[in-house]
Design an enzyme around this catalytic site. Structure first.
Site, PDB file in Angstrom:
ATOM      1  CD  GLU A 212      -3.131  -0.831   0.393  1.00  5.51           C
ATOM      2  OE1 GLU A 212      -3.457   0.358   0.245  1.00  5.51           O
ATOM      3  OE2 GLU A 212      -3.760  -1.791  -0.114  1.00  5.51           O
ATOM      4  CB  CYS A 247      -1.516   6.943   1.223  1.00  2.00           C
ATOM      5  SG  CYS A 247      -2.891   6.188   2.112  1.00  2.00           S
TER       6      CYS A 247
END
Lengths: 477, 477
Positions: A212, A247
């Site tokens: 991720e 993110c």
């Protein structure tokens, strides 16, 4: 410390081999324990996040602890369903037979989490998935958020079955030692540089990995929209998400030359509504995590091709590690701020002639973790969805796809591989084993040697459901 | 010379992909139809090439390779629209009103590295998936099957759109050059040693990889079964699949000391029916692919620990690279033959006291690509499915699960990662992009700063979806 990693892996392997983590009851007990520790110790968690990130209580609860509780509750509710084998229809080839896909745990897994949401579904979400899927799991929290790391170690050590669920704290040395062990899966959240190191270590043991990562998540802002709502949602996704250190935060904006000033005005207005005239004083903004990142962000801002383009904000407080919400208009294409993931409270706005040009601009960069579009134009929306590749997308909002457990959360290309959340977390840590069951009937002699042309024709016809062909082959017509 | 070719080829594919050509439904259909034409019009040439490379009997090539590929093409042609359709998902209270979907999109430019034992099937089947999913693809066939490699290059070169689908032949040098490029996905079929090299190369570009490897696939044979059918199915999966040179061939048998002689007799009887008294003379058995593997297998047979344990077969013909179906009884765990994947016509039988002991013996080794059990005992079946981890399991059958397209075909642990076949092939080469759509309504001011306890309370209640809590928070109770 190195021996520590080996010892931990060995302990967990023994626990897994003993079958400890497989029963439904064990998984439920661990999920309930995790739920308990999250709800009972919310206060301490909020304090630890304040200490590590100066994160507002609201964000710590809504983005972190509540997310973990929800994920635990969902897993507890759905686990039976998730664990059930999936029936699969079989064909004439194996008739009579039955088949299913059985989910089984991978074994002993490693979750390496990150500092910006250290007690959230980012860090514990994978642990929830690993446990729900019946694995033993090691969690390595980020040393960049030490208070939370230490709290995780303490609380999980108290509440969880430590023979099968462990927290290993540390930094590069400890992570390297962990990566030398053989894991059945590794789940890493972080950046592409370390992602490559993880993959290289995993390669030695043929360990599958979920990555991720991040990227420059763009927001395209069309005209003829509800600009006030759009501005609020962008601010929420950017500065309302750990001061841009997320993110999936909108990294930069693309709009038309014509619309840009309206957008800047709207952002300016709502930022003041949210954070007041002096945002550096607001308690509702996270600080920059440490001086290294602070300096990195200041460098992006003070770059000579960029510093003159600040249209909002720019204030900073080095002592408190705070940077005010800052908007930059038309930074050059090759400026550093347009070529690395910002991960902070700076928002460049790039202008184009026609809004459709934004799609090509985005596609010329690496695939981001998320991409956003604010528009009422049906055609533009369809074009955006079809042509822009990203981990996930939201139309007319930012970040929210994270809260939908029916949507897989993950990246593509430079933004990562694999996905999780909800059932996808369970799947991420499972092996989907195909099982075919037959009896001793339904044996077809044509299958066996000595081979003959009629056998080939017979088999082909039978398995295509071509009954005429079958008869032809049988009777030599 | 090769380096320039490879780089230029990949560049061309990237340009083609960027143009959007491979994404259209029509393009994908045209390519799948072209592949179907190849197998329909050139079956004889394919059979001849595979026979040249492996001495594979026509029946095996026709049925296991050509028919499988034709079926795969037909399935993809029939289902493609459905596979390409976004999957709608339910969204919850937190994002209300909204709609969610998971949109499959191609990854981009992918690399398929195939192997020699099913040189047509294992090359083309993944390519079908890559094309169906809308990617541009390079196929690297195995140089160990040179006639098929050349034929693939010729036929795909003639029939397919070479601006997006290329065959690059070669050996180590060309493969290394290929692996140095950046791919959006790599699929590798082969062994664990090379797999580690592929993963290490992929790591540099964060490229996700599917690995289809092998392992020692065990077949457990219980008592009280139809031993004749069992023997035929074991023979079919072993010697009837490229003479044991198949990733899912039963590698070794486990049965009780008591039952073993019956198993040997049954196998011997059926082997004679299938291949005659002199199997070296049968046309229905593949030869060993090359001298390197022939020597390797001879060494396994002649190992002093096992050479005395041959109870059937053992004949060999070095000139013609043939080894007869060979059974060994009561081999020791530490013999060579029990410690590497055999991949040939030797079948060791390991005996245990109780049949249940076989499970522990299997789990002590690396997870195989497949595991088989022949039994009528329901409890034993359930225990086997529950406790033996393998890519796939078949009860009362061997290898045939390969042809059930509703089942994912892939390994776990040392036997691989990821899966394909049927829709799983399409998924293997797709990115599942999460898309959340909203309008500008459904604004919840509690989402935005300045943060306040009532906002926190309301959001918490919204997350839980608890109406009472929501009302409480809204009305300030």
């Amino acid at each position: 410390m190195a021996a520590g990693a080996e010892g931990v892996a060995e302990d967990l392997r023994s626990a897994y081999a003993a079958g400890k983590t497989r029963p439904y009851e064990w998984r439920v007990s661990q999920l309930e324990a995790l739920l308990k520790l999250t709800t009972r110790h919310e206060r301490e968690i909020v304090e630890a996040l304040r200490s590590d990130l100066n994160k507002p209580e609201y964000e710590s609860v809504i983005h972190e602890t509540v997310g973990v509780s929800s994920a635990c509750e969902l897993a507890l509710k759905e686990l039976h369903q998730w664990m059930k084998p999936e029936k699969v229809k079989t064909t004439m080839v194996t008739y009579p037979s039955s088949a299913q896909i059985v989910s089984e745990p991978l074994g002993v897994v490693l979750v390496i989490s990150t500092w910006n949401y250290p007690f959230s579904t980012l860090s514990l979400g994978p642990v929830i998935g690993a446990i729900a899927a019946g694995n033993a799991v090691v969690l390595k929290p980020s040393e960049v958020s030490p208070a939370t790391s230490s709290l995780l170690s303490k609380l999980l050590g108290e509440y969880m079955d430590t023979s099968a669920v462990r927290v290993v704290e540390g930094s590069v040395l400890e992570t390297t030692a962990l990566l030398e062990q053989k894991w059945d899966k590794i789940f890493y959240t972080g950046n592409g540089k370390v992602g490559r190191v993880i993959l290289a270590a995993a390669a030695k043991h043929l360990t599958p990995v979920v990555l991720e990562l991040g990227g420059k998540s763009p927001v395209v802002v069309d005209s003829n929209i509800n600009l006030k709502v759009a501005a609020r949602r962008m601010i929420s996704g950017k500065w309302g998400g750990n001061s841009g250190q997320t993110c999936v935060s909108p990294d930069y904006v693309i709009t038309t030359k014509e619309y840009a000033s309206k957008l800047v005005d709207a952002l300016s207005c709502e930022i003041e509504n949210f954070y007041g005239k002096d945002p550096l004083q607001s308690n509702d903004l996270s600080s920059i995590v440490n001086s290294r990142h602070f300096d990195r962000l200041i460098n992006l801002l003070d770059d000579e091709t960029v510093s003159g383009k600040i249209v909002l904000g720019g204030q900073r407080d080095k002592v408190k590690l705070k940077i005010a919400p800052t908007v930059v208009l038309d930074a050059p294409k090759d400026s550093p701020i347009m070529n690395e993931e910002i991960f902070g409270p700076l928002l460049p706005i790039i202008t184009v002639n026609k809004i459709e040009d934004s799609i090509r601009l985005i596609s010329s960069k690496e695939k981001p973790l998320a991409a956003y579009l604010f528009s009422n134009d049906k055609k533009l929306k369809e074009e955006f969805i079809t042509s822009v590749s990203a981990g996930g997308m939201v139309i007319n909002d930012t970040n929210l796809h994270l809260v939908e457990p029916n949507l897989p959360f993950g990246g593509v290309g430079e933004s990562g591989t694999g996905s999780y959340h909800g059932r996808f977390s369970f799947d991420a840590f499972s092996h989907k084993k195909a099982v075919l069951q037959r009896g001793f009937t339904g044996d077809i002699a044509a299958r066996y040697p000595p081979y003959a042309n009629w056998k080939i024709d017979f088999l082909k016809s039978l398995f295509s459901g071509n009954l005429i062909g079958v008869l032809r082959a049988l009777f030599g017509w | 010379m090769a380096a320039v070719d490879v780089e230029a080829a990949v560049k061309e594919l990237r340009n083609t992909y960027s143009s959007g050509k491979t994404k259209s439904y029509e393009w994908r259909i045209s390519q799948l139809e072209a592949l179907l034409k190849i197998v329909t019009h050139h079956e004889n040439e394919i059979v001849e090439a595979v026979h040249s490379d492996l001495c594979k009997p026509q029946t095996e090539t026709s049925f296991q390779e050509i028919f499988s590929v034709a079926s795969s093409c037909k399935l993809a042609l029939k289902e493609l629209r459905r596979w390409m359709k976004p999957q709608k998902v339910k969204t919850g209270m937190l994002t209300f009103p909204s709609s969610g979907e998971i949109v499959p999109e191609p990854l981009g430019v992918v690399l398929v590295i195939s192997t020699w034992n099913y040189p047509f099937l294992i090359a083309v089947d993944p390519v079908i998936g890559a094309i169906a999913a809308g990617n541009a693809v390079v196929l690297k066939p195995s140089e160990v099957a040179p006639a098929t490699s050349a034929l693939l290059s010729k036929l795909l070169g003639e029939y397919l759109d070479t601006s997006a689908v290329k065959v690059i032949e070669g050996a180590v040098r060309e493969t290394t050059e290929l692996l140095a490029q950046k791919w959006d996905k790599i699929m590798y079929t082969g062994n664990g040693r090379v797999a580690r090299i592929v993963l290490a190369a992929a790591a540099k570009h964060l490229t996700p990889v599917i690995l289809e490897l092998g392992g020692k696939c065990p077949a457990v044979v219980d008592a009280n079964i139809n031993l004749k059918v069992t023997a035929r199915r074991i023979i079919s999966g072993k010697w009837g699949c490229n003479n044991g040179q198949t990733c899912i061939s039963p590698d070794y048998i486990l049965t009780t000391k008591e039952y073993a002689p019956k198993v040997v007799d049954a196998l011997a009887a059926e082997l004679e029916k299938f291949y005659g008294k002199d199997p070296l003379g049968s046309n229905d058995l593949s030869r060993i692919v090359n001298i390197h593997h022939f020597d390797r297998l001879e060494k396994l047979m002649d190992d002093e620990k096992v050479s005395g344990k041959i109870v059937h077969g053992g004949q060999r013909d070095k000139t013609n690279l043939k080894i007869a179906p060979t059974i060994l009884l009561d081999v020791e765990e530490d013999s060579l033959i029990m410690n590497e994947e055999i991949f040939g016509p030797l079948l060791p039988i390991v005996t245990v006291n109780k049949i249940e002991d076989s499970f522990g013996a299997i789990n002590a080794k690396g997870k195989p690509l497949a595991a088989y059990l022949f039994t009528n005992d329901k409890t034993l079946k359930e225990e086997f499915v529950r406790s033996v981890s393998a890519g796939a399991i078949a009860i009362n059958e061997t290898a045939l699960h390969f042809m059930e397209v509703g089942l994912p075909f892939g390994g776990v642990g040392e036997s691989g990662m990821g899966s394909y076949h049927g829709k799983f092939s399409f998924d293997a080469f797709s990115h599942k992009k999460a898309v959340l759509r909203r309008g500008f309504g459904g604004e919840v001011s509690a989402r935005y700063p300045p943060y306040a306890p009532w906002k926190l309370q309301l959001l918490k209640a919204l997350v839980k979806g608890n109406i009472i809590e929501i009302l409480r928070a809204l009305l300030g109770w």
